[in-house]
Design an enzyme around this catalytic site. Sequence first.
Site, PDB file in Angstrom:
ATOM      1  N   GLU A  63       0.809  -1.221   0.000  1.00 25.30           N
ATOM      2  CA  GLU A  63       0.000   0.000   0.000  1.00 25.30           C
ATOM      3  C   GLU A  63       0.844   1.273   0.000  1.00 25.30           C
ATOM      4  O   GLU A  63       0.431   2.298  -0.537  1.00 25.30           O
ATOM      5  CB  GLU A  63      -0.956   0.023   1.202  1.00 25.30           C
ATOM      6  N   PHE A 125     -11.320  -6.883  13.971  1.00 27.35           N
ATOM      7  CA  PHE A 125     -10.251  -7.363  13.093  1.00 27.35           C
ATOM      8  C   PHE A 125      -9.920  -6.296  12.050  1.00 27.35           C
ATOM      9  O   PHE A 125     -10.810  -5.745  11.414  1.00 27.35           O
ATOM     10  CB  PHE A 125     -10.696  -8.664  12.410  1.00 27.35           C
ATOM     11  N   GLN A 126      -8.654  -6.013  11.881  1.00 25.19           N
ATOM     12  CA  GLN A 126      -8.159  -5.004  10.933  1.00 25.19           C
ATOM     13  C   GLN A 126      -8.768  -3.623  11.184  1.00 25.19           C
ATOM     14  O   GLN A 126      -9.060  -2.886  10.256  1.00 25.19           O
ATOM     15  CB  GLN A 126      -8.369  -5.453   9.484  1.00 25.19           C
ATOM     16  N   LYS A 175     -17.105  -0.398   5.993  1.00 25.96           N
ATOM     17  CA  LYS A 175     -17.546  -1.380   5.002  1.00 25.96           C
ATOM     18  C   LYS A 175     -19.067  -1.424   4.841  1.00 25.96           C
ATOM     19  O   LYS A 175     -19.582  -1.497   3.726  1.00 25.96           O
ATOM     20  CB  LYS A 175     -17.037  -2.770   5.394  1.00 25.96           C
ATOM     21  N   MET A 489      24.761   8.478   2.375  1.00 26.36           N
ATOM     22  CA  MET A 489      24.655   9.744   3.097  1.00 26.36           C
ATOM     23  C   MET A 489      24.931   9.536   4.582  1.00 26.36           C
ATOM     24  O   MET A 489      25.528  10.378   5.242  1.00 26.36           O
ATOM     25  CB  MET A 489      23.277  10.373   2.868  1.00 26.36           C
TER      26      MET A 489
END
Lengths: 587, 163
Positions: A63, A125-126, A175, A489
């Site tokens: 993502e 969940f999630q 959802k 760097m």
Amino acid sequence: MDASAHSATDTHAKSMTGADIVVSCLNEEKVKFVFGYPGGAVLHIYDALYKQNGFKHILVRHEQAAVHAADAYSRATGDVGVALVTSGPGATNAVTGIATAYMDSIPLVVISGQVPVPAIGMDAFQEVDMVGATRPCVKHNFLVKHVKDIAPTIKKAFYIAKTGRPGPVVVDIPKDITAHVADFIYPKTVEMRSYNPILKGHSGQIKKAVKLLLAAKRPMIYTGGGLVLGNGAAELVKLARALNFPVTNTLMGLGGYPATDRQFVGMLGMHGTYEANMSMQHCDVLLAVGARFDDRVIGNPKHFSSQKRTIIHIDVDPSSISKRVKVDVPIVGDVQSVLSDMNEILAQEENQTTDTADWWTQINEWRGVQSLDYAYSDTVIKPQYVVQKLWEVTKGEAYVTSDVGQHQMWAAQYYKFDKPRRWINSGGLGTMGVGLPYAMGCQFADKNAQVACITGEGSIQMNIQELSTCAQYGLPIKVILLNNRYLGMVRQWQEFFYENRYSESYMDSLPDFVKLAESYGHVGMQITNPADVEGALKEAFDKKDKFVFMNFLTDQTENVFPMVENGKGLSEMVLSPRTASRLKGEE
Amino acid sequence: MRHIISLLMENEAGALSRVAGLFSARGYNIESLTVAVTEDPTLSRMTIVTTGSDDVIEQIIKQLNKLIDVVKVLDLNDGKHIERELMLVKVKATGVHKDEMKRMCDIFRGRIIDVADNSYTIELTGSCSKLDAFIEAIDRSAILETVRTGASGIGRGDRILKV
């Protein structure tokens, strides 16, 4: 929720599910690409997008890359970038991308799934509080709690993202409401009493600014990412050429003024050119456009302010003005509109320029220092040389993305950008891993363009999974890996400030990048000999429909110069040992 | 310097946390923050008491204005204004304290709003410094509990903060 978003009365309003509404909104906004990754909370939306062919969905492998790709798409085109992720880990994976876009003021709409409304707060969940988690790194965010609010909220999200000082906007959608049904009415306009960005600059201030510019003896124009984002480059070029003033760009602003132009003195800042930093420090009138005097640009603000100069600052965001450096003439407004007003006022002046001959003599003396000079070697590849050759081979026309570190600075210093929106990098947040997904966004923005991703072996491994996405969509990106087997760097700072204690900055156990690229069906090349650099680049760019991964084994000890060390003043640069000894020899 | 900032914002979920988050993220001080809905149910009004140099206050005002939900911001210190805070103090009301507390309460124009066997609860309204003065004036050991609302502020006369 929403009394302020105007709803157009549409007698043909269609009844549809929340998921179909989301998809219809994106089509109303004429979105061409949505970068995303499916998951439980967005399954209804993914089902809805399967059934449409307005926009194309690009399936990434993580993502974070979805948001970076959407971000680069926006940087390259000026359109709002769109990403779609699921709840919980999908949402948190997106956060780095969102923060990256926020720091560089990139307009994005990120749609995240959320657990169903009744499950919110139940540690479902999630589940993650996405509105809470992203609050510090978005321009604004919304949690939509009713299906009828989806359309007005998405309308507002696009409006907020692209107006004023742009930025990412998150729309978190549970959802269950994507399954609920409502009439779809997409608002035609947005009116918000709490959000009305100022676009037109104050005419009195603009007149005052023009007078000051015409009275300057040592003028300087300093432009940042805001000039590029505000599409003000053409007006700026007109103004600068009319006045014959020197121009410098920040890292974010490169391409805002043509780098091959005589009046361009290079990038300024921590790794800016000698002439840019000296002119910035010693000018008497400074015109700052869409820039924010940040710590990497002006060094120590006290040291910077110790030199007297009059500062004119044009910015669409009032909070960027007088934040780190006190400004004398603030002009709040859209850079393009303000610069166009300035050009008009200047055209009416009797004397349309000021004598800057002495100032140019001084600047040319500083130029003579040749602070970007480096030692070419015929035994080991110098990273600067690769970038120079890349510029030649691509005729300065490529979209160049970079990751973060030494290679980023060399790309900025040695690739001469003549056009805005061609240099795509994470300037504000400094996010390693953006390079490859940024290149994807650019290639989707312009499918026939040459796209080069200049990267390091540390950065590229932070989103290397996207090699798979590039294979899926046949993206002919050219990865220019400046592989010095060090986190360059970090190593440079350890050499300078930590007595060569290279703590965890060595990259051991690197993959065979050629084989890795080939395993995805890409072309892999390894280049170890300086004499082969140019030929290899030509060969790679001749493969117009192939993704080519070029592993350049470069000098392990090369450092980025000039350098303004942390806390030092802008004119207190450390020059490369080569430049320093040459200057000593000349004395 | 101490500043008292008034602002009107959309009465939406999460609006308060945007303001609180801004102050903590940018390291600004909050002495007190009060918020409640206004006569217009779509708007909340907030009073923030903060301290900082002029430059910091200028940034705070700009950053508050930048929040999308914020409709208007006013630095009350820019003109004449009034501020009031409510404090409830529960004090011991036994022995010597009993009469003393009643007397102090009267002097400060407070009201005793609850009387129990061993304690009074005093309601006191005024500027923050008046409430501080009351705490200073009474015997510390007699204080059982205090609760303060934080200041609410309003401009004098024609200074009106309205959409």
